[in-house]
Design a protein around this motif. Structure first.
Motif, PDB file in Angstrom:
ATOM      1  N   ALA A 165      -3.223 -66.186 -50.184  1.00 27.00           N
ATOM      2  CA  ALA A 165      -3.160 -65.321 -49.013  1.00 27.00           C
ATOM      3  C   ALA A 165      -1.796 -64.666 -48.899  1.00 27.00           C
ATOM      4  O   ALA A 165      -0.762 -65.315 -49.088  1.00 27.00           O
ATOM      5  N   ALA A 166      -1.823 -63.400 -48.586  1.00 28.47           N
ATOM      6  CA  ALA A 166      -0.568 -62.664 -48.421  1.00 28.47           C
ATOM      7  C   ALA A 166       0.016 -62.961 -47.045  1.00 28.47           C
ATOM      8  O   ALA A 166      -0.691 -62.931 -46.045  1.00 28.47           O
ATOM      9  N   SER A 167       1.287 -63.252 -47.038  1.00 26.72           N
ATOM     10  CA  SER A 167       1.988 -63.500 -45.784  1.00 26.72           C
ATOM     11  C   SER A 167       2.933 -62.342 -45.522  1.00 26.72           C
ATOM     12  O   SER A 167       3.898 -62.139 -46.240  1.00 26.72           O
ATOM     13  N   GLY A 168       2.621 -61.551 -44.500  1.00 23.17           N
ATOM     14  CA  GLY A 168       3.497 -60.453 -44.159  1.00 23.17           C
ATOM     15  C   GLY A 168       3.362 -59.215 -45.017  1.00 23.17           C
ATOM     16  O   GLY A 168       4.246 -58.361 -45.023  1.00 23.17           O
ATOM     17  N   ARG A 169       2.283 -59.116 -45.744  1.00 24.52           N
ATOM     18  CA  ARG A 169       2.055 -57.935 -46.561  1.00 24.52           C
ATOM     19  C   ARG A 169       0.564 -57.733 -46.752  1.00 24.52           C
ATOM     20  O   ARG A 169      -0.225 -58.645 -46.542  1.00 24.52           O
ATOM     21  N   SER A 170       0.213 -56.541 -47.215  1.00 24.62           N
ATOM     22  CA  SER A 170      -1.169 -56.235 -47.536  1.00 24.62           C
ATOM     23  C   SER A 170      -1.343 -56.239 -49.046  1.00 24.62           C
ATOM     24  O   SER A 170      -0.435 -55.865 -49.788  1.00 24.62           O
ATOM     25  N   ILE A 171      -2.512 -56.686 -49.509  1.00 23.96           N
ATOM     26  CA  ILE A 171      -2.757 -56.654 -50.947  1.00 23.96           C
ATOM     27  C   ILE A 171      -3.482 -55.383 -51.375  1.00 23.96           C
ATOM     28  O   ILE A 171      -3.714 -55.180 -52.581  1.00 23.96           O
ATOM     29  N   SER A 172      -3.847 -54.547 -50.416  1.00 23.44           N
ATOM     30  CA  SER A 172      -4.524 -53.306 -50.803  1.00 23.44           C
ATOM     31  C   SER A 172      -3.592 -52.468 -51.669  1.00 23.44           C
ATOM     32  O   SER A 172      -2.372 -52.534 -51.524  1.00 23.44           O
ATOM     33  N   MET A 173      -4.194 -51.715 -52.572  1.00 23.61           N
ATOM     34  CA  MET A 173      -3.446 -50.893 -53.521  1.00 23.61           C
ATOM     35  C   MET A 173      -2.578 -51.735 -54.462  1.00 23.61           C
ATOM     36  O   MET A 173      -1.664 -51.216 -55.104  1.00 23.61           O
ATOM     37  N   ASN A 174      -2.848 -53.039 -54.550  1.00 27.16           N
ATOM     38  CA  ASN A 174      -2.137 -53.915 -55.474  1.00 27.16           C
ATOM     39  C   ASN A 174      -3.066 -54.397 -56.573  1.00 27.16           C
ATOM     40  O   ASN A 174      -4.213 -54.759 -56.298  1.00 27.16           O
ATOM     41  N   THR A 175      -2.569 -54.440 -57.783  1.00 21.56           N
ATOM     42  CA  THR A 175      -3.193 -55.261 -58.807  1.00 21.56           C
ATOM     43  C   THR A 175      -2.709 -56.686 -58.547  1.00 21.56           C
ATOM     44  O   THR A 175      -1.513 -56.927 -58.454  1.00 21.56           O
ATOM     45  N   MET A 176      -3.662 -57.597 -58.419  1.00 25.42           N
ATOM     46  CA  MET A 176      -3.334 -58.986 -58.113  1.00 25.42           C
ATOM     47  C   MET A 176      -3.589 -59.858 -59.350  1.00 25.42           C
ATOM     48  O   MET A 176      -4.567 -59.648 -60.074  1.00 25.42           O
ATOM     49  N   ALA A 177      -2.722 -60.805 -59.561  1.00 21.40           N
ATOM     50  CA  ALA A 177      -2.837 -61.634 -60.760  1.00 21.40           C
ATOM     51  C   ALA A 177      -2.552 -63.094 -60.446  1.00 21.40           C
ATOM     52  O   ALA A 177      -1.763 -63.412 -59.553  1.00 21.40           O
ATOM     53  N   TRP A 178      -3.206 -63.957 -61.199  1.00 16.30           N
ATOM     54  CA  TRP A 178      -2.950 -65.390 -61.169  1.00 16.30           C
ATOM     55  C   TRP A 178      -2.194 -65.770 -62.441  1.00 16.30           C
ATOM     56  O   TRP A 178      -2.492 -65.275 -63.532  1.00 16.30           O
TER      57      TRP A 178
END
Length: 126
Positions: free
Chosen positions: A22-35
């Protein structure tokens, strides 16, 4: 401003876990997210990534067919479903994101990121 990972635990080989980030204090939209994951004493390594729209997904060979990455932008959360877990999956799992509309088809390097969340420990017993 960071990502907060959860969902790890101790599981027997062959079991499953669903990790959340979960993002804290930010948005994940428009992000490539990776593990990514890291074993103590070893370098952090790529596990999976999902592009901003959710239709370009890349997996590391060692989790392909066993892992599913997904995202919920309304919740600013990214998930990693891990099935058929193996002892070699034991590691601390981290996630991060990069704001981009580029649809990367090659794995992001963990060296692109300078700060990390606390991670979540996954331990798979044999």
């Amino acid at each position: 401003v960071q990502m907060v990972e959860s969902g790890g635990g101790l599981v027997q080989a062959g079991g499953s876990l669903r990790l959340s980030c979960a993002a804290s204090g930010r948005s994940i939209s428009m992000n490539t997210m990776a593990w990514f994951r890291q074993v103590l004493g070893k370098e952090r390594e790529f596990v999976a990534q999902i592009n901003w729209s959710g239709d370009v997904i890349v997996y590391a060979d060692y989790v392909k067919g066993r892992a599913t990455i997904s995202r919920d932008d309304d919740k600013d959360t990214v998930y990693l479903q891990m099935n058929s877990l193996k002892p070699e999956d034991t590691a601390v799992y981290y996630c991060e994101g990069m704001r981009t509309y580029n649809d990367y088809t090659t794995p992001l390097s963990p060296r692109l990121f300078s700060s990390w969340g606390p991670g979540t420990q996954v331990t798979v017993s044999s």
